[in-house]
Design an enzyme around this catalytic site. Structure first.
Site, PDB file in Angstrom:
ATOM      1  N   GLU A 130       7.350  26.881  47.491  1.00 50.19           N
ATOM      2  CA  GLU A 130       8.390  27.321  46.802  1.00 50.19           C
ATOM      3  C   GLU A 130       9.286  26.294  46.317  1.00 50.19           C
ATOM      4  O   GLU A 130       9.237  25.165  46.975  1.00 50.19           O
ATOM      5  CB  GLU A 130       9.486  28.439  47.413  1.00 50.19           C
ATOM      6  CG  GLU A 130       8.705  29.712  47.868  1.00 50.19           C
ATOM      7  CD  GLU A 130       9.756  30.723  48.278  1.00 50.19           C
ATOM      8  OE1 GLU A 130       9.556  31.650  48.702  1.00 50.19           O
ATOM      9  OE2 GLU A 130      10.828  30.416  47.858  1.00 50.19           O
ATOM     10  N   CYS A 143      14.982  21.683  43.993  1.00 49.97           N
ATOM     11  CA  CYS A 143      14.871  21.737  45.685  1.00 49.97           C
ATOM     12  C   CYS A 143      13.289  21.642  45.950  1.00 49.97           C
ATOM     13  O   CYS A 143      12.654  22.775  45.382  1.00 49.97           O
ATOM     14  CB  CYS A 143      15.906  22.856  46.106  1.00 49.97           C
ATOM     15  SG  CYS A 143      15.323  22.998  47.865  1.00 49.97           S
ATOM     16  N   CYS A 150       6.252  24.553  58.402  1.00 45.86           N
ATOM     17  CA  CYS A 150       6.876  23.482  58.940  1.00 45.86           C
ATOM     18  C   CYS A 150       6.786  23.616  60.517  1.00 45.86           C
ATOM     19  O   CYS A 150       6.742  24.621  61.123  1.00 45.86           O
ATOM     20  CB  CYS A 150       8.508  23.504  58.759  1.00 45.86           C
ATOM     21  SG  CYS A 150       9.379  22.322  59.532  1.00 45.86           S
ATOM     22  N   CYS A 154      12.868  25.137  63.942  1.00 45.69           N
ATOM     23  CA  CYS A 154      14.517  25.315  64.045  1.00 45.69           C
ATOM     24  C   CYS A 154      14.694  26.633  64.187  1.00 45.69           C
ATOM     25  O   CYS A 154      14.123  27.543  63.363  1.00 45.69           O
ATOM     26  CB  CYS A 154      15.136  24.788  62.899  1.00 45.69           C
ATOM     27  SG  CYS A 154      15.053  22.913  62.951  1.00 45.69           S
ATOM     28  N   CYS A 157      15.460  28.961  61.151  1.00 40.72           N
ATOM     29  CA  CYS A 157      14.874  28.590  59.805  1.00 40.72           C
ATOM     30  C   CYS A 157      13.563  29.537  59.366  1.00 40.72           C
ATOM     31  O   CYS A 157      12.858  29.626  60.208  1.00 40.72           O
ATOM     32  CB  CYS A 157      14.557  27.230  59.717  1.00 40.72           C
ATOM     33  SG  CYS A 157      13.861  26.543  58.079  1.00 40.72           S
ATOM     34  N   GLY A 199       9.442  22.562  54.866  1.00 43.30           N
ATOM     35  CA  GLY A 199       8.776  21.431  55.469  1.00 43.30           C
ATOM     36  C   GLY A 199       9.753  20.278  55.963  1.00 43.30           C
ATOM     37  O   GLY A 199      10.969  20.280  55.825  1.00 43.30           O
ATOM     38  N   GLU A 200       9.325  19.331  56.929  1.00 43.66           N
ATOM     39  CA  GLU A 200      10.043  18.031  57.109  1.00 43.66           C
ATOM     40  C   GLU A 200       9.749  17.201  56.406  1.00 43.66           C
ATOM     41  O   GLU A 200       8.396  16.419  56.588  1.00 43.66           O
ATOM     42  CB  GLU A 200       9.910  17.929  58.659  1.00 43.66           C
ATOM     43  CG  GLU A 200      10.311  16.603  59.245  1.00 43.66           C
ATOM     44  CD  GLU A 200      11.888  16.269  58.851  1.00 43.66           C
ATOM     45  OE1 GLU A 200      12.693  17.372  58.842  1.00 43.66           O
ATOM     46  OE2 GLU A 200      12.111  15.171  58.543  1.00 43.66           O
ATOM     47  N   SER A 254      20.084  16.823  59.563  1.00 42.08           N
ATOM     48  CA  SER A 254      20.452  18.246  59.931  1.00 42.08           C
ATOM     49  C   SER A 254      20.836  18.156  61.348  1.00 42.08           C
ATOM     50  O   SER A 254      19.960  18.168  62.120  1.00 42.08           O
ATOM     51  CB  SER A 254      19.276  19.239  59.826  1.00 42.08           C
ATOM     52  OG  SER A 254      18.751  19.466  58.500  1.00 42.08           O
ATOM     53  N   LEU A 255      22.006  18.195  61.709  1.00 41.27           N
ATOM     54  CA  LEU A 255      22.534  18.099  63.047  1.00 41.27           C
ATOM     55  C   LEU A 255      22.705  19.282  63.772  1.00 41.27           C
ATOM     56  O   LEU A 255      22.166  19.471  65.057  1.00 41.27           O
ATOM     57  CB  LEU A 255      24.003  17.290  63.022  1.00 41.27           C
ATOM     58  CG  LEU A 255      24.438  16.546  64.159  1.00 41.27           C
ATOM     59  CD1 LEU A 255      23.500  15.375  64.376  1.00 41.27           C
ATOM     60  CD2 LEU A 255      25.764  15.890  63.935  1.00 41.27           C
ATOM     61  N   ASN A 330      22.376  31.690  56.180  1.00 38.65           N
ATOM     62  CA  ASN A 330      21.651  32.494  55.258  1.00 38.65           C
ATOM     63  C   ASN A 330      20.646  33.571  56.048  1.00 38.65           C
ATOM     64  O   ASN A 330      19.889  33.052  56.552  1.00 38.65           O
ATOM     65  CB  ASN A 330      20.847  31.890  54.258  1.00 38.65           C
ATOM     66  CG  ASN A 330      21.897  31.382  53.096  1.00 38.65           C
ATOM     67  OD1 ASN A 330      22.883  31.731  52.904  1.00 38.65           O
ATOM     68  ND2 ASN A 330      21.217  30.088  52.609  1.00 38.65           N
ATOM     69  N   CYS A 373      12.917  37.265  48.111  1.00 35.21           N
ATOM     70  CA  CYS A 373      11.620  36.705  48.526  1.00 35.21           C
ATOM     71  C   CYS A 373      11.806  35.883  50.089  1.00 35.21           C
ATOM     72  O   CYS A 373      12.893  35.359  50.217  1.00 35.21           O
ATOM     73  CB  CYS A 373      11.438  35.397  47.568  1.00 35.21           C
ATOM     74  SG  CYS A 373       9.857  34.770  47.398  1.00 35.21           S
TER      75      CYS A 373
HETATM   76  N1  SAH Z   1      13.297  19.801  57.538  1.00 36.64           N
HETATM   77  C1  SAH Z   1      14.387  19.243  56.791  1.00 36.64           C
HETATM   78  C2  SAH Z   1      14.642  20.240  55.627  1.00 36.64           C
HETATM   79  C3  SAH Z   1      14.931  21.601  55.655  1.00 36.64           C
HETATM   80  S1  SAH Z   1      15.785  22.603  54.698  1.00 36.64           S
HETATM   81  C4  SAH Z   1      15.582  19.400  57.630  1.00 36.64           C
HETATM   82  O1  SAH Z   1      15.653  20.087  58.683  1.00 36.64           O
HETATM   83  O2  SAH Z   1      16.950  19.111  57.102  1.00 36.64           O
HETATM   84  C5  SAH Z   1      17.413  21.843  54.303  1.00 36.64           C
HETATM   85  C6  SAH Z   1      18.618  22.536  55.494  1.00 36.64           C
HETATM   86  O3  SAH Z   1      18.527  23.797  55.409  1.00 36.64           O
HETATM   87  C7  SAH Z   1      18.412  22.042  56.548  1.00 36.64           C
HETATM   88  O4  SAH Z   1      19.871  21.530  57.099  1.00 36.64           O
HETATM   89  C8  SAH Z   1      18.082  23.347  57.254  1.00 36.64           C
HETATM   90  O5  SAH Z   1      18.407  23.295  58.757  1.00 36.64           O
HETATM   91  C9  SAH Z   1      18.758  24.202  56.601  1.00 36.64           C
HETATM   92  N2  SAH Z   1      18.418  25.834  56.705  1.00 36.64           N
HETATM   93  C10 SAH Z   1      17.265  26.272  56.966  1.00 36.64           C
HETATM   94  N3  SAH Z   1      17.310  27.483  56.909  1.00 36.64           N
HETATM   95  C11 SAH Z   1      18.560  27.838  56.895  1.00 36.64           C
HETATM   96  C12 SAH Z   1      19.228  29.259  56.894  1.00 36.64           C
HETATM   97  N4  SAH Z   1      18.492  30.274  57.157  1.00 36.64           N
HETATM   98  N5  SAH Z   1      20.456  29.218  56.678  1.00 36.64           N
HETATM   99  C13 SAH Z   1      21.172  27.911  56.340  1.00 36.64           C
HETATM  100  N6  SAH Z   1      20.618  26.990  56.425  1.00 36.64           N
HETATM  101  C14 SAH Z   1      19.251  26.714  56.760  1.00 36.64           C
END
Ligand code: SAH
Length: 387
Positions: A130, A143, A150, A154, A157, A199-200, A254-255, A330, A373
């Site tokens: 996507e 985006c 991935c 996490c 996610c 993905g990362e 992403s902390l 989300n 989606c």
């Molecule tokens: N792999 C990368 C890109 C991921 S998406 C990363 O970890 O940063 C970008 C951001 O969206 C990341 O900070 C991820 O943790 C966050 N994210 C993923 N799923 C989410 C959700 N359901 N609600 C809010 N943020 C989310």
């Protein structure tokens, strides 16, 4: 950890000719089988330039034809060889027999009430990814995804639910930008890229860098490098490699937690890296590029959204040239996490601000199509808080 193991068991593999994508529906996993498109022709952006030059040479064509074709794709918005009107007709026919202008096709196109567009793209092997086009004032932000699935796991996610399937090629990354750009009226262009899709990105850094080089080149899509944000789970060695390139890309880390124990629960790869190495690598990135790092922090109700977490986060980041981006979770169907309450969010922001940290809360965009989606729930934009 148990959750991670279960996830890894569910990891999808591409079978010969078939690929699987996993959707969550409530707690049920539905596996849809996608067949490869059956089209053996390679996409133009997948053909190495020496090979294309040799192919043209064998047909008595000048090398500049290769540049013309790229220009048609990147600037001219062509989606067929037929449209490449300054190429000889015969060459266009030969090209169409041997190659495809684009390897991915739009399988679904969703438009939200706030004019966010989400594209589900089918790749040549049937895999789906996507990308999202966000429109706000003069900004046209895409985006993009860098991998199918991935492997980071996490816990909150959606992209990691089916595990890692494969890396995208540079061409497949670039094609997402092309498809999104082609949705814009002729007088508009893309202004920003956020690498926050599936993905990362730093686990597929070579392909990403190649695609971004084209996206930021004046002969390519002409997007300013300063308007490109790469979001990473935090892979220290790769952050350092990126820093050494001294590009002007913006880094977001992403902390999601202010201490080691909690971060390892939420972001399982933290077990291998540890917080200190990530922060050191981010400081190095700032030192090498002069670009302030953003720390992303997904707020999960009761898990990491309490005042004590905010205080610990403030302590961790104090003294750093850091910006904090809070992302209220989300909803992901099938996952047990919830958004923070408004009060918890307000308190969290206040604690960080009182420690003189720069904080924003990410605004949701395209919420109505996200709901439709299941995978990429990244359709959001950063905005000042409160608004
Ligand atoms: N792999 C990368 C890109 C991921 S998406 C990363 O970890 O940063 C970008 C951001 O969206 C990341 O900070 C991820 O943790 C966050 N994210 C993923 N799923 C989410 C959700 N359901 N609600 C809010 N943020 C989310």
């Amino acid at each position: 950890m148990a959750k991670t193991k279960r996830r890894q068991k569910r990891r999808t593999k591409g079978d010969a000719g078939f690929c699987r994508i996993v959707y969550y529906s409530g707690m049920h996993v539905l596996q849809l089988h996608f067949q490869s498109t059956g089209d053996e022709r390679r996409a133009l952006l997948e053909v190495p330039s020496e090979e294309m030059l040799a192919w043209l040479h064998a047909r008595g064509q000048a090398p500049l034809r290769a540049r013309q074709m790229r220009r048609w794709l990147l600037a001219g918005r062509a989606t067929s060889f037929e449209q490449m009107s300054d190429l000889p007709k015969r060459l266009r026919d030969e090209l169409a027999a041997a190659f495809r202008p684009l390897g991915s096709e739009i399988a679904r196109h969703l438009i939200s009430r706030d004019n966010t567009h989400k594209l589900l793209l089918r790749l040549h092997d049937g895999q789906m990814i996507e990308c999202v086009l966000l429109q706000e004032a003069n900004r046209r932000t895409v985006c993009i995804s860098t991998q199918v699935g991935c492997g980071m796991g996490c816990v909150f996610c959606a992209s990691g639910i089916g595990g890692f399937v494969r890396n995208l090629t540079a061409g497949e990354i670039l094609e997402q930008l092309i498809h999104a750009r082609n949705l814009l009226p002729a007088e508009e262009r893309l202004t920003h890229i956020v690498v926050m899709g599936m993905g990362e990105p730093l686990a597929n850094l070579d392909a990403l860098l190649e695609a971004l080089a084209e996206a930021t080149s004046p002969q390519g899509l002409g997007i300013s490098a300063r308007h490109v944000t790469i979001s990473t789970v935090g892979l220290p060695a790769k952050i350092r490699r990126l820093a050494d390139l001294r590009k002007q890309y913006h880094l977001a880390v992403s902390l999601h937690a202010p201490n080691e124990e909690l971060r390892s629960r939420i972001v399982p790869t933290n077990d291998k890296t540890g917080l200190a190495a990530i922060l050191e690598a981010a400081d190095y990135f700032y030192a090498m590029t002069g670009r302030q790092v953003t720390y992303e922090y997904v707020l999960l109700r009761d898990l990491n959204d309490q005042p004590a977490h905010a205080a610990q986060l403030a302590k961790l980041l104090r003294g750093r040239q850091a910006h904090i981006n809070l992302i209220p979770f989300n909803d992901v169907e099938g996952l047990p996490y919830r958004r923070p309450t408004q009060q918890a969010l307000t308190d969290f922001v206040a604690i960080l601000r009182s420690a003189r940290l720069s904080v924003k809360v990410r605004k949701r965009k395209g919420a109505d199509i996200d709901a439709a989606c299941g995978q990429l729930r990244r359709a959001e934009l950063t905005t000042d808080y409160p608004k």
